[in-house]
Design an enzyme around this catalytic site. Structure first.
Site, mmCIF file in Angstrom:
data_model
loop_
_atom_site.group_PDB
_atom_site.id
_atom_site.type_symbol
_atom_site.label_atom_id
_atom_site.label_comp_id
_atom_site.label_asym_id
_atom_site.label_seq_id
_atom_site.Cartn_x
_atom_site.Cartn_y
_atom_site.Cartn_z
ATOM 1 N N LYS A 35 57.823 37.761 35.312
ATOM 2 C CA LYS A 35 56.788 38.676 34.804
ATOM 3 C C LYS A 35 56.140 39.418 35.981
ATOM 4 C CE LYS A 35 53.453 34.870 34.791
ATOM 5 N NZ LYS A 35 52.646 33.968 33.958
ATOM 6 N N TYR A 255 34.811 49.912 59.405
ATOM 7 C CA TYR A 255 33.733 50.261 58.463
ATOM 8 C C TYR A 255 32.601 49.247 58.513
ATOM 9 C CZ TYR A 255 36.550 53.835 56.169
ATOM 10 O OH TYR A 255 37.272 54.952 55.900
#
Ligand SMILES: *Cc1c(COP(=O)(O)O)cnc(C)c1O
Length: 372
Positions: A35, A255
């Site tokens: 899956k 950042y």
């Protein structure tokens, strides 16, 4: 080739891991769980690589099943959540899919619209996961309703563990006891184990086992377990260093200027970021493997880049490869530094080109697989 970020998928390792799951299963059969695009390893490529050995494949929805049928997969394909709408029944019939039935509305749909061909049903009990499945005391009545339908060929008795990945899980033992008690006397094959159950709960190994993560060479346990040396990681996620610079003490990186050098530091920039699926929440110190050394992540992970401290390792050049996870650095270990699980890191993989290796040589890339 352009941007150097790449996921390399070793299909030989996948086959090796499949054989391990088959050995663990003894006389039981293995349904390979592919899956979510085989946890981002490529469902078509992985199923094709296992097609001569796997007894079946399990997916989450009909779209995933049809992709495998379109690729020529002939084995049983199981829909792990069954169908969501009655309209899917025609496709289940046409493509000869196995389906889970976990709720009365699915039985009602099958009664209203019987299939033309015999179908194998995997009847799911909620033995303690608390998610989908019939409550133990309603399970037998569900089984009887299905048994009465002429299109129902076999009914596999199925359940799913909530805590099989915890050492000595009492909860898992309780689930198994509940499942056994409420299926006592019912004929049919049985299926309980995911990867963790297959490894940890010998008594639960059944006629069908359903490993996913283990096939991809990753441990489902947070603690070391001893078998890790037997499996081989299938995915290596890597990129390259695109910038190196020396910064003085007191300079900050990335950042939010969330990391500041305490002493003169050599910073390397690696071309991979959270848009590729590398976890943004990986903390300072998360290991990254460069030229056989482990170096620490420093500063926040950006969308397309991340920064590492190269000060302690010799002779790093621009263009050197950086391994984010793979053989010497498990995705499970990286997940621990990002407060998540390896499943999520694998499934979140995005944007990077995928390269397949078989018999130790590169075979083809994703795009070619899709057009082939
Ligand atoms: C995803 C899934 C599996 C495979 O789980 P792993 O932990 O990856 O082995 C097995 N059974 C069911 C019902 C699943 O949804």
């Amino acid at each position: 080739m352009g941007r150097p970020a790449t996921a390399t998928i070793n299909l030989d390792a996948l086959r090796h891991n499949y054989r391990i799951t088959q050995q663990l299963s003894g006389s039981g059969q293995v349904m390979a769980v592919v899956k979510a695009d085989a946890y981002s390893h490529g469902a078509t490529a992985c199923a094709t690589a296992l097609a001569d050995v796997a007894r079946g494949f399990a997916v989450a929805c009909i779209e995933e099943a049809l992709e495998l049928r379109a690729a020529g997969i002939k084995q049983p394909i199981l829909l792990l959540e069954g169908f969501f709408e009655p309209s899917e029944l025609a496709m289940i019939d046409r493509y000869r899919l196995d389906t889970v039935i976990h709720h009365q509305y699915q039985i009602d749909a099958l009664v209203a619209e019987p299939l033309d061909h015999p179908v194998r049903i995997w009847l799911k009990m909620d033995s303690g996961m608390g998610r989908v499945g019939f409550a133990p005391d309603t399970y037998r009545a569900a089984w009887e309703q299905l048994c009465a339908l002429s299109c129902v060929k076999d009914i596999v008795l199925m359940s799913h563990f909530a805590c099989a990945d915890e050492a000595d899980s009492e909860h898992a033992q309780q689930q198994l006891a509940t499942f056994n008690a409420y299926t006592q006397g019912l004929p049919g094959e049985r299926s309980f184990c995911n990867s963790a159950g297959l490894l940890a709960l010998k008594d639960a190994r059944g006629d069908w086992n359903r490993p996913g993560l283990l096939l991809y060479g990753v441990s489902p346990f947070t603690e070391a377990h001893g078998f890790e040396s037997k499996i081989q990681p299938v995915m290596e996620l890597s990129s390259a260093i695109i910038s190196i610079k020396d910064i003085p003490a007191g300079s900050s990186v990335g950042y939010g200027s969330q990391w500041t050098a305490e002493s003169p530091t050599r910073i390397g920039v690696v071309a991979i970021g959270y848009a590729d699926g590398y976890p943004r929440h990986a903390v300072n110190g998360t290991p990254i493997s460069i030229n056989g050394y482990r170096v620490p992540l420093v500063g926040r992970v950006s969308m397309d880049m991340l920064t590492v401290d190269l000060t302690e390792i010799p002779n790093v050049q621009i263009g050197d490869r950086a391994i984010l996870w793979g053989k010497d650095l498990s995705v499970a270990e990286v997940a621990g530094f990002a407060n998540t699980i390896p499943y999520q890191l694998l499934c979140n993989l995005n944007r990077v080109p995928v390269e397949y290796h078989k018999n130790s040589v590169a075979v083809m890339e994703t795009a070619e697989y899709i057009s082939a």
